[in-house]
Design an enzyme around this catalytic site. Structure first.
Site, PDB file in Angstrom:
ATOM      1  N   ASP A 134      52.665 -17.896  61.718  1.00 52.18           N
ATOM      2  CA  ASP A 134      53.243 -16.624  62.098  1.00 52.18           C
ATOM      3  C   ASP A 134      52.701 -16.713  63.533  1.00 52.18           C
ATOM      4  OD1 ASP A 134      53.266 -13.867  62.967  1.00 52.18           O
ATOM      5  OD2 ASP A 134      53.942 -13.540  61.095  1.00 52.18           O
ATOM      6  N   SER A 135      53.570 -16.344  64.573  1.00 50.43           N
ATOM      7  CA  SER A 135      53.342 -16.491  65.897  1.00 50.43           C
ATOM      8  C   SER A 135      52.130 -15.566  66.385  1.00 50.43           C
ATOM      9  CB  SER A 135      54.368 -16.359  66.777  1.00 50.43           C
ATOM     10  OG  SER A 135      54.795 -15.044  67.003  1.00 50.43           O
ATOM     11  N   THR A 179      52.983  -4.833  87.281  1.00 54.23           N
ATOM     12  CA  THR A 179      53.660  -3.357  86.637  1.00 54.23           C
ATOM     13  C   THR A 179      53.912  -3.164  85.408  1.00 54.23           C
ATOM     14  OG1 THR A 179      55.651  -1.770  87.037  1.00 54.23           O
ATOM     15  CG2 THR A 179      55.834  -4.323  87.464  1.00 54.23           C
ATOM     16  N   GLN A 180      53.589  -2.162  84.783  1.00 56.16           N
ATOM     17  CA  GLN A 180      54.073  -1.885  83.267  1.00 56.16           C
ATOM     18  C   GLN A 180      55.462  -1.871  83.097  1.00 56.16           C
ATOM     19  OE1 GLN A 180      52.029   1.686  81.903  1.00 56.16           O
ATOM     20  NE2 GLN A 180      50.283   1.214  82.859  1.00 56.16           N
ATOM     21  N   CYS A 181      56.383  -1.758  84.143  1.00 58.81           N
ATOM     22  CA  CYS A 181      57.632  -1.556  84.010  1.00 58.81           C
ATOM     23  C   CYS A 181      58.260  -3.174  84.043  1.00 58.81           C
ATOM     24  CB  CYS A 181      58.484  -1.282  85.260  1.00 58.81           C
ATOM     25  SG  CYS A 181      57.722   0.423  85.739  1.00 58.81           S
ATOM     26  N   THR A 230      58.485 -15.082  67.594  1.00 57.99           N
ATOM     27  CA  THR A 230      58.978 -14.393  68.768  1.00 57.99           C
ATOM     28  C   THR A 230      57.728 -13.660  69.239  1.00 57.99           C
ATOM     29  OG1 THR A 230      59.832 -12.462  67.277  1.00 57.99           O
ATOM     30  CG2 THR A 230      61.165 -14.271  68.019  1.00 57.99           C
ATOM     31  N   ASP A 231      56.957 -13.269  68.519  1.00 59.90           N
ATOM     32  CA  ASP A 231      55.917 -12.123  68.950  1.00 59.90           C
ATOM     33  C   ASP A 231      54.968 -12.747  70.267  1.00 59.90           C
ATOM     34  OD1 ASP A 231      56.716 -10.301  67.322  1.00 59.90           O
ATOM     35  OD2 ASP A 231      54.877 -10.687  65.888  1.00 59.90           O
ATOM     36  N   THR A 273      59.323 -16.997  62.255  1.00 58.43           N
ATOM     37  CA  THR A 273      60.271 -16.242  61.270  1.00 58.43           C
ATOM     38  C   THR A 273      61.428 -17.129  60.842  1.00 58.43           C
ATOM     39  OG1 THR A 273      60.055 -13.981  62.257  1.00 58.43           O
ATOM     40  CG2 THR A 273      62.333 -14.458  60.997  1.00 58.43           C
ATOM     41  N   THR A 333      60.390 -12.138  78.465  1.00 62.33           N
ATOM     42  CA  THR A 333      59.495 -11.292  77.975  1.00 62.33           C
ATOM     43  C   THR A 333      60.365 -10.610  76.563  1.00 62.33           C
ATOM     44  OG1 THR A 333      58.065  -9.374  77.896  1.00 62.33           O
ATOM     45  CG2 THR A 333      59.944  -9.115  79.001  1.00 62.33           C
TER      46      THR A 333
END
Length: 376
Positions: free
Chosen positions: A91-92, A311-313, A123-124, A47, A200
């Protein structure tokens, strides 16, 4: 081209094995102080360098020249700045391990000529790139600062200019002994500098788009740049930089959700050539204790597939001793990934298999901190 900065094309050189060239930026009068910091910008796209397509009104990657035209403040840094541009800015979302090889190769080929490196990136997939490079660049002793923006640098209100300038300042910073302040791969975004393999992307529209919930910031950006010396990474040996290539792509994510069947798990685990799975579980590493579910995972482990529990957290870690549901996975041979981010976990798995490690060694190294990506 902005009148304050000129591109010296006659000094371009191709980097072996890479699609792109290295070019110099210099002031109109040609002055470049010999003792000022030397920084190489690696422009992949994203971007920060995008412009709006007049027909579709969608943002598209543009050449580095366009980006530089919109940052006249660069001349006030008094740095020797060169840049390497991908032949076609991306584009990333299009980034893959081949592009990580190009970035790593560019750093390796130019490591002795520069004090630091700044990678401009979308950023992605930025956290994936930061994690992968942290494993690929063994014994790194110079800063690799990855940044980008949420708004294109050519817009009136943009975070791109500030992120780029601050990233360059971080890459040029030295400690009181003259050594680089940063000696690792990190992500610089808005107010914070994060360890790359601990980061992340958590927001699609905030300027502070990245977080590291399980590890402190490396620096806070305000009126000045305040580094946290107590958490900065330092290489464990005096060996020279070694760059590793060839990440193995025979890995997948498997994210749990209520209703995921044992049959679906078996189907995924029977993918031809599959070597590793990052199993994204609930909470502290929990999963159904249904016999068929656990048995499907055990069958995959018995066939030599490395399955890692993360973990998904965003905050917290896998603790298989906390609940019986997590312990059942451990007993089935699933490896606890502790506080690895999902980005660090998948790229570490790709890295280890890519280096030719055998299954048992991959299992051992997945729970061993290599470059500060997890707590012991």
């Amino acid at each position: 081209m902005n009148e304050m900065i000129a591109t010296v094309t006659q000094e371009e050189q191709f980097v072996e094995g890479c699609t792109g060239t290295i070019s110099k930026l210099m002031r109109p009068d040609g002055s470049l102080a010999a003792d000022s910091p030397r920084i190489l910008i690696i422009y992949t796209g994203g971007t920060i360098g995008m412009t709006e397509n007049p027909s579709t009104h969608c943002l598209e990657p543009y050449k580095f020249d366009y980006l530089i035209q919109n940052v006249p403040k660069l001349r006030r840094l008094f740095y020797n700045i060169d840049y390497f541009q991908f032949e076609e800015p991306l584009d990333s979302s299009a980034i893959n391990p081949t592009h990580w090889d190009i970035m790593a190769k560019t750093i390796e080929e130019n490591y002795g000529d520069y004090d630091g490196f700044v990678i401009l990136h979308g950023t992605d997939t930025m956290a994936y790139t930061a994690s992968a490079l942290s494993f690929m660049l063994e014994n790194l002793r110079k800063p690799v600062v990855i940044t980008g923006s949420q708004l294109p640098i050519g817009e009136v209100r943009t975070d791109g200019e500030e992120n780029l300038i601050t990233a360059l300042q971080v890459a040029a910073a030295n400690d009181d002994k003259g050594a680089p302040m940063i000696q690792e791969v990190c992500i610089l975004f808005e107010n914070y500098l994060w360890r790359g393999n601990r980061s992340t992307k958590y927001s699609a529209d905030n300027f502070n788009a990245f977080k590291s919930n399980n590890f402190p910031r490396l620096a806070k950006i305000g009126l000045g740049i305040s580094f946290r010396n107590d958490v900065l990474w330092r290489p464990r040996s005096n060996a020279p930089l070694t760059v590793h290539y060839g990440l193995d792509q025979n890995v997948v994510y498997l994210s749990l959700f209520p209703g995921l069947s044992a049959g679906s798990i078996r189907h995924i685990l029977n993918t031809p050539g599959l070597k590793g799975v990052i199993l994204k579980t609930y909470g502290a590493g929990n999963a159904p204790t249904d016999r068929a579910f656990v048995e499907a995972l055990r069958e995959g482990v018995d066939r030599g597939i490395v399955i890692v529990n993360v973990t998904q957290c965003h905050n917290g870690m896998v603790d298989t001793s906390r609940y019986e549901t997590g312990n059942s996975l451990r007993m089935a041979g699933v490896i606890p990934g502790r506080d690895l981010t999902s980005e660090a976990a998948i790229t570490k798995l790709m890295f280890l298999f890519g280096q030719g490690y055998k299954t048992e060694d991959v299992k051992r190294l997945m729970v061993t901190p290599l470059v500060g990506e997890m707590h012991p």
